[in-house]
Design a protein around this motif. Structure first.
Motif, short mmCIF file in Angstrom:
data_model
loop_
_atom_site.label_atom_id
_atom_site.label_comp_id
_atom_site.label_asym_id
_atom_site.label_seq_id
_atom_site.Cartn_x
_atom_site.Cartn_y
_atom_site.Cartn_z
N TRP A 45 37.44 -29.07 -25.94
CA TRP A 45 36.85 -30.30 -25.42
C TRP A 45 35.38 -30.40 -25.79
N HIS A 83 33.86 -36.07 -26.82
CA HIS A 83 34.38 -36.16 -25.46
C HIS A 83 33.72 -37.31 -24.70
N LEU A 109 39.58 -34.94 -20.88
CA LEU A 109 39.25 -33.78 -20.05
C LEU A 109 40.43 -33.42 -19.15
#
Length: 223
Positions: free
Chosen positions: A94, A99, A106
């Motif tokens: 991640w 992100h 997530l």
């Protein structure tokens, strides 16, 4: 042949054993690790496992166990290192990719981590138990999570420099809180709830972690 050349030759033979020997040692270590985790999954308590039982399940001699591991604490530490390597690799995915897409990606990572934790729950539960009285195991566990919190601190500082994390966020404290609270939350969830609850739990855990990191930035952008 000079003494110095002889010494170098001897040092080489000690520090670099033949590849076949290294492979046999690695294979024996893996058998012990996998046999121990299998015994724990079957409900055996780590504190009650004798070295003889572990060696027998692994198909190795008791003496071979002590070639690979200094004692049972060393064995448990290496088992825990394998499990946390998997957990941290999922988290790294991640951090190392884009992100910015909100909590959805997530939540997927949290679900992966929860499922990894389930696979290794017997080992990680043994770590929690043994760390209560074994300082070597306790120190390893603190170092392991604190080390990842330090990595996360660096990621948060980079996010701050890019403007994605608000200056009000303290990277060190936030990383410590997120890493330790996620680990404890996942451990208790896995202990108490069935796998069918993992997706909903992971979504909520992701939302909580996301807000701890990005809430101030989101609120600022909305004003």
């Amino acid at each position: 042949m000079s003494d110095s050349m002889y010494g170098q030759g001897k040092m080489s033979s000690v520090t670099r054993p033949p590849s076949g020997h290294r492979e046999r040692r690695a294979a024996a270590e893996l058998r012990v690790l996998e046999a121990t985790e299998s015994l724990l999954r079957d409900g055996r308590r780590f504190t009650e496992l004798a070295v003889e039982s572990i060696a027998s399940a692994a198909g190795v001699a008791r003496s071979t166990f002590y070639v690979q591991f200094s004692d049972k604490s060393d064995l448990l530490i290496r088992l825990a290192a394998r499990a946390t390597d998997e957990l941290f690799a999922a988290s790294d995915d991640w951090w190392e990719h884009d992100h910015s897409g909100g909590t959805g990606p997530l939540a997927e990572v949290m679900l992966r981590m929860t499922r990894i934790y389930r696979r290794h729950a017997a080992v990680l539960g043994a770590v929690a138990e043994v760390a209560g009285y074994d300082e070597a195991v306790a120190a390893f566990w603190r170092q392991r999570l604190d080390g990842y919190a330090e990595y996360m601190r660096g990621q948060l500082e980079a996010e701050q420099r890019s403007g994605r994390v608000a200056p009000e966020v303290d990277p060190r404290s936030t990383a410590f809180i997120v890493v330790w609270s996620v680990e404890r939350s996942v451990a208790e969830h896995v202990r108490a709830r069935a796998p069918r609850h993992d997706p909903a739990f992971s979504r909520q855990l992701a939302r909580t972690a996301w807000l701890a990191i990005y809430a101030d930035t989101t609120q600022r952008d909305e004003r």
